[in-house]
Design a protein around this motif. Structure first.
Motif, short mmCIF file in Angstrom:
data_model
loop_
_atom_site.label_atom_id
_atom_site.label_comp_id
_atom_site.label_asym_id
_atom_site.label_seq_id
_atom_site.Cartn_x
_atom_site.Cartn_y
_atom_site.Cartn_z
N LEU A 25 0.85 -1.25 0.03
CA LEU A 25 -0.08 0.06 0.18
C LEU A 25 0.75 1.20 -0.07
CD1 LEU A 25 -2.74 -1.17 2.53
CD2 LEU A 25 -2.94 -0.92 -0.10
N ASP A 26 1.99 1.29 0.47
CA ASP A 26 3.16 2.22 0.41
C ASP A 26 3.61 2.59 -0.90
OD1 ASP A 26 2.45 2.95 3.05
OD2 ASP A 26 4.28 2.09 3.85
N SER A 27 3.58 1.51 -1.80
CA SER A 27 4.13 1.47 -3.09
C SER A 27 3.10 1.76 -4.01
CB SER A 27 4.80 0.07 -3.50
OG SER A 27 3.72 -0.56 -3.56
N SER A 28 3.60 1.72 -5.49
CA SER A 28 2.23 1.98 -6.61
C SER A 28 2.04 0.72 -6.90
CB SER A 28 2.89 2.96 -7.60
OG SER A 28 4.34 2.47 -7.88
N LEU A 29 2.37 -0.43 -6.26
CA LEU A 29 1.98 -1.88 -7.06
C LEU A 29 0.47 -2.02 -7.63
CD1 LEU A 29 4.21 -4.17 -7.70
CD2 LEU A 29 3.32 -5.09 -5.39
N LEU A 30 -0.39 -1.68 -6.58
CA LEU A 30 -1.83 -1.72 -6.88
C LEU A 30 -2.47 -0.86 -7.77
CD1 LEU A 30 -3.05 -2.73 -3.51
CD2 LEU A 30 -2.30 -4.32 -5.24
N GLY A 31 -1.80 0.26 -8.24
CA GLY A 31 -2.26 1.69 -8.88
C GLY A 31 -3.07 2.29 -7.92
N GLU A 32 -4.16 2.90 -8.33
CA GLU A 32 -5.09 3.40 -7.55
C GLU A 32 -6.09 2.50 -7.17
OE1 GLU A 32 -7.48 7.23 -8.63
OE2 GLU A 32 -5.92 7.06 -9.96
N VAL A 33 -6.03 2.49 -5.62
CA VAL A 33 -7.00 1.76 -4.88
C VAL A 33 -8.61 2.26 -4.84
CG1 VAL A 33 -7.66 0.42 -2.77
CG2 VAL A 33 -5.34 0.48 -3.45
N HIS A 34 -9.40 1.44 -5.34
CA HIS A 34 -10.77 1.90 -5.49
C HIS A 34 -11.82 1.35 -4.64
CE1 HIS A 34 -10.17 4.98 -8.49
NE2 HIS A 34 -9.64 4.26 -9.14
N THR A 35 -11.29 0.00 -4.49
CA THR A 35 -12.48 -0.86 -3.71
C THR A 35 -11.80 -1.84 -2.78
OG1 THR A 35 -13.57 -0.94 -6.00
CG2 THR A 35 -14.22 -2.55 -4.19
N LEU A 36 -12.37 -2.29 -1.66
CA LEU A 36 -12.14 -2.80 -0.72
C LEU A 36 -13.17 -3.97 -0.15
CD1 LEU A 36 -9.76 -2.78 2.47
CD2 LEU A 36 -12.14 -3.55 2.74
N ILE A 37 -13.01 -5.23 -0.26
CA ILE A 37 -14.34 -6.10 0.10
C ILE A 37 -13.64 -6.80 1.17
CG2 ILE A 37 -15.95 -7.75 -0.67
CD1 ILE A 37 -15.60 -6.88 -3.40
#
Ligand SMILES: NC(=O)c1ccc[n+]([C@@H]2O[C@H](COP(=O)([O-])OP(=O)(O)OC[C@H]3O[C@@H](n4cnc5c(N)ncnc54)[C@H](OP(=O)(O)O)[C@@H]3O)[C@@H](O)[C@H]2O)c1
Length: 340
Positions: free
Chosen positions: A153-165
């Protein structure tokens, strides 16, 4: 090619300095906690206190604990106890936490930390006034897979986070008496099980901008099932469910424009995490747990031992402000779902 998950930075729990623990309330989780400590750490459980001298003595003999007391007052007064672990039902956490704090003992309080943010604030204020260590036993935050996720989460690995389930559901029979169905003991899905998905969403998304919740009561009137949508200032959504009426997948995912993380059942325990490419669904990397289920409580205990030995009054991984923030979210959910 070559997109990898970072290794966990969590040290071996066996390497932490050893504290002398006093167990307050020898029930189900206390047994599990002591088992984890004895299996994976150098922590010493030296005393146990129960409302019943016989129950304390039975626990002490089962786990090889030197001293047993028939009251919590005697336990917290033991000069050879370095830290008190409060493992009573949540309805009692404030009173029992205060007992330990007022005896000048560092204290680890089981989740949920209290019944409300107001109670939580009272305990935090008391610990601050006495200058003693205090922490909510949200053990998930100390697990190696969570440290992997923290770095992602501190990196750009996921890109922009939009959704958590995330969900947490266990099937209990409302016809059987259990503290989970007891209004007097702070029962209900939200405080007991729902605290995990809510805390996980707060960990991964940060503070919530809005909360929308619906609930269905259990026959005893406590919440049987709660579903919540949280949003963040940037517009991300967290979809959260908790129930004591059905066994749900108890998984979690954090989804971004480039990739997502999927946490297997049970996401809040040591578990498998997969990094999955957003474009083609390919599994880019996997981390497997090294500890079995609740044996993962060892990581939390080791982190607490490090804090207390260093003279700290709270933990970086589970700071008191974060506990209060989650308690306020739980309050808001309960207010929205309260029946007239
Ligand atoms: N971290 C985790 O994974 C995890 C898992 C399960 C539960 N928990 C949390 O741990 C806490 C305890 O849960 P548990 O499942 O261990 O409960 P439990 O098996 O019922 O044990 C709780 C103990 O608290 C003591 N107690 C003190 N006041 C009480 C009261 N008014 N009514 C009933 N018991 C009372 C009892 O011991 P004595 O009477 O002998 O003193 C009892 O054995 C809860 O807050 C729960 O949410 C955490």
């Amino acid at each position: 090619v070559g997109v990898r998950l970072p290794p966990s930075r969590v040290p071996d729990p066996a390497d932490a300095p050893s504290l002398r623990w006093g167990i307050l309330a020898p029930g189900g989780i206390a047994r599990t906690f002591v088992d984890a400590l004895q299996a994976h750490t150098g922590q010493r459980v030296v005393a146990v206190g129960s409302r019943s001298a016989a129950r304390a003595a039975a626990f002490a003999s089962e786990f090889g604990v030197a001293r047993s007391y028939g009251s919590y007052e005697q336990l917290v007064a033991d000069p050879e106890v370095d830290i008190v672990y409060v493992a009573s039902p949540q309805s009692e956490h404030l009173a029992h936490g205060l007992l330990a704090v007022e005896a000048g003992k560092p204290v680890l309080v089981e989740k949920p930390f209290a019944l409300s943010a107001a109670e939580a604030e009272q305990l935090v204020a008391a610990a601050s006034a006495r200058g003693v260590f205090l922490m909510e036993a949200m053990w998930t935050r100390f697990l190696p897979h969570i440290d992997v996720i923290r770095q992602v989460l501190d990196s750009s690995l996921l890109g922009e986070v939009h959704t958590l389930i995330a969900d947490h559901g266990q099937a209990f029979d409302p016809a059987q008496p259990h503290r989970l169905f007891s209004p007097e003991l702070g029962g209900g899905a939200l405080l007991d099980l729902g605290v995990y998905p809510v805390s996980f969403a707060s960990f991964a998304l940060g503070a919530f901008a809005s909360i929308h919740a619906v609930a269905t009561p259990a026959p005893t009137g406590v919440d049987g099932q709660v579903s919540v949508i949280v949003t963040t200032p940037s517009g991300a959504h967290g979809l959260l469910n908790t129930t004591v009426l059905a066994r749900t997948p108890t998984t979690a995912c954090i989804c971004g424009t480039r990739a997502r993380l999927e946490l297997e059942d049970s996401f809040y325990m040591p578990t498998t995490v997969r990094l999955i490419d957003a474009a083609d669904g390919q599994v880019l990397d996997v981390v497997e747990p090294t500890f079995q289920r609740h044996r993962g409580l060892a990581f939390e205990a080791a982190a607490v031992a490090r804090c207390v030995t260093d003279g700290r009054t709270e933990s970086d991984e589970m700071p008191l402000e974060e506990t209060l923030s989650v308690m306020r979210a739980l309050d808001a959910i309960r207010t929205q779902t309260a029946r007239a």
